[in-house]
Design a protein around this motif. Sequence first.
Motif, PDB file in Angstrom:
ATOM      1  N   VAL A  19       0.822  -1.205   0.000  1.00  0.00           N
ATOM      2  CA  VAL A  19       0.000   0.000   0.000  1.00  0.00           C
ATOM      3  C   VAL A  19       0.857   1.257   0.000  1.00  0.00           C
ATOM      4  O   VAL A  19       0.612   2.194  -0.761  1.00  0.00           O
ATOM      5  CB  VAL A  19      -0.979  -0.021   1.188  1.00  0.00           C
ATOM      6  CG1 VAL A  19      -1.744   1.294   1.286  1.00  0.00           C
ATOM      7  CG2 VAL A  19      -1.939  -1.185   1.053  1.00  0.00           C
ATOM      8  N   GLY A 306      -4.732   1.045   3.912  1.00  0.00           N
ATOM      9  CA  GLY A 306      -4.323  -0.355   3.972  1.00  0.00           C
ATOM     10  C   GLY A 306      -4.669  -0.984   5.306  1.00  0.00           C
ATOM     11  O   GLY A 306      -5.707  -0.701   5.911  1.00  0.00           O
ATOM     12  N   GLY A 323      -6.607  -2.006   0.115  1.00  0.00           N
ATOM     13  CA  GLY A 323      -5.599  -1.047   0.550  1.00  0.00           C
ATOM     14  C   GLY A 323      -4.972  -0.291  -0.601  1.00  0.00           C
ATOM     15  O   GLY A 323      -4.756   0.931  -0.526  1.00  0.00           O
TER      16      GLY A 323
END
Length: 541
Positions: A19, A306, A323
């Motif tokens: 992420v 995330g 995410g």
Amino acid sequence: MNPKVDDRVPVLIVGGSLVGLSASLFLGRLGVRHLLVEKHADTSHHPRGRGNNVRTMELYRVAGIEPAIREAASVLAPNHGILQAPSLTGEEQEWLFREIDPGGKLARFSPSGWCLCSQNDLEPVLLRAARDLGGDVRFGTELVSFEQDADGVTSLLRSRETGEERVVRSEYLIAADGPRSPARERLGIGQTGKGELFHNVSITFRAKRLAEVVGDRHFIACYLTNPEADGALLPVDNQSEWVFHAPWHPEHGEPLEAFTDERCERHIRTAVGLPELDVEVTGRAPWHAAERVAERYGVGRVFLAGDSAHEMSPTGAFGSNTGIQDAHNLAWKLAAVLCGWAGPGLLETYGQERRPVAEVTSERASARSAEHSHPGYAVVPGVGRQAGVLAVALGYRYPRGAVLGTDPAGAVVPETFESNGEPGSRAPHQWLLRAGVRLSTLDLYEQAMVLLTGPGGTAWQQGARRAADRVAVPLDVYRIGDGAEDDLAPEPGTDFAALHGLGPGGALLVRPDGFVAWRSPGPVADPEAELEAALRAVLDL
């Protein structure tokens, strides 16, 4: 006394896994200078988080790295489906699903497709791309503390190798620092949801003979259900490298240290049904499946993304994909605010849009684990397999947020997948031709707001340019039709207006993240005024 500031940067990203690296990539594509810090010394070495859904691959396509990801994932390209069996050697076996995209029907809705690329293969691709775009990515650096005020965030960073500390001043902070997020804790943000679901130990191992037994059953995962040694078997290279997820019960006092090499090897042999299999354990890592969603996605100038914002059961890889899509939603909004063409209120829509998606998706992930009888998790009777997967992956919507003309009480995920250009939904995919070159409508969305019109959209084009100039918003305008004066032509046999829910003289406003912000199904008396009002409302101007 204020500390001496060593670095100043518009955005600080904390966390350099999928992420955080995706956030760096997306911000870099939008020209936003940023710093990313990750406490670990390098990208992940453990093969996990391998399922990248079609929406995530669309985002990577627009970011220009889809080919590199597919190259990195080529070794697993033949693998499809999830198999369930008491062992690999018995006759009893069942495909929970055989193909991710049976019949190739997904091509109707997307220029991309699902991709099986393990985290340890994907992260280096993201890292190279982020750095190529100027991203300042520093591994082995941890966030010690941060304080925010009305104008920005002051963070104390420390090198884990040298102990050197530096103070960084940023306008915004993205906390992609994992499920036990120190940033979330510091902000005092609680969580909702079922909590912990089950625990596994992920064991990496070598077993050359295993490929002979697997044969042509190139699965994504095989759930082995021997009650004496159940677990999930996953291929790494379809040859000698494998991963086995073994159930772990710390809630019953079982320590991680109990998973010795000898125990792991014996468990794997029993599970696959090969008592004489030569197994060499190369690593192990515990992981915890949970269903939790942060009560808020940010406070002030600090935003969660995330796993810090949501935890999900791993079945279906919903967590990592959600995410990555968090990061994409937040990146364009930060860029718009930092570049001055949106007001700060736009950032409040990040949580309004993404938190409901996480709530619904986390519930779906838990249900999918039950549907598939994931080792360590109880089955929920009567839940249909594969139901609504495409609707969750590609059809989620934003009833509230930076959108106009939606039903605020509408479903975040519809019962079935629909792509019809409704405000709050992902704009439909359609193949277009520009000077003989084929491109998707999705390729138009990244750097600016986009207005699409059909034939006869001259009034919209003229009004759009004046409205965009007045509010100082980057706006690309495309008229789609078969005429010489049109900018883009739909492929033969396709109907642009029908696909996007437009009648004659209608127009569609699409955000940089590819979601429909506003739609006028037909002509209006004053296109300039209508569009200016829409831009001001969506962008908090």
